[in-house]
Write an enzyme that holds these catalytic residues in place. Sequence first.
Site: not given
Length: 373
Positions: A66, A68, A266
Amino acid sequence: MAHKRLPRFALEYLEGGAEDEAALLGERRAFADWRFLPRTLVDVSGRTLATSILGQSAAMPLVASPTGLNGILHAHGDCLLAQASQQADIPFVQSTMSNDTMEEVARAAPGVRHWWQLYVFGGDEIWQELLRRAERAGCEALVLTTNAQIFGDREWQRRNQIGNARLSASAALESLTHPLWFAENPLSLGLPKFANIIDFVPKDQRSFFAASNWVRAHQPTSLSWDTVAKIRQRWNKPFILKGILCPDDVRRALDSGADGIVLSSHGGRQLDWTVAPLDLLPVAREIVGEKIALYMSGGVRRGTDLLKACALGADAVWVGRALLYGLCAAGAAGAARALAIIKAEALDAMGLLGANRIEELGPHLLAHAGRVA
């Protein structure tokens, strides 16, 4: 190609990490520290990367991670990444902070293995509504990001923005020197919106920068294993925790009802100087055994990286930046090309390593630099 096409602020968003970017660099160094012990005179004429991810077949042990704000990299970037993932026969994970709605992605790539990544922000009613929509959109799995409730210190972002409101003058002017990007993105479509969550944001905070900052300000630092339990109770499909980097949390995940975990920093954008997910893999595999799925993300750029991660215990790798370079260069075709490069490299490396199937990979095929047995 991505470097030529993107303005500086978008490129730094794609590539940047937190503070000294030590975690970001450490993820690449971790791969460099492991060396192959290739076997020769092995019949490798039947090589395949085919595997199973969450009980369903996949062409290779890879998940589109994922990411963004893909709309600043390429118009409708989320839909294009989903299409590339569908073509490659791998799952695609869509971010809460994506710029195309989950319904648009489902329509753009019918049949793709569509997973939804969840950020918890605001009240419980927000994540509950997002789960209802994900269910209706046919999302196969839910991925809860656990390590982003406090925003990492990203100095490159402060260089490119005036406070939290807009780009700096230099960043805005520099973006004009990239006419193709400018014409395809802000000129024709304006700055992207956070389409999946914009209705939860106050009307006077719905611009690109303001909405991002509002969500960030309303991510609760009270997120806990109790929250995980509440979400698990509401979601009946596969449930994955992303952002685990501590053996104790790996153990707790076994009791949380999660179906899998992703070892992840992350993208090196949160706490700097964290352990590289690759280095934690053997410990995590020993803890979980075969009870839940074990994935890792961070630093995967080549097919050889994929093989090293699988040999150290990963069921699959999650890849973000490598796919985004392809997206920036040529949209869905570029992302598909990036995946094809990784796959071809991995198949060739398997042959040179003396392995035919992913199941044959293991730590016996690796040696840590300086400690060759």
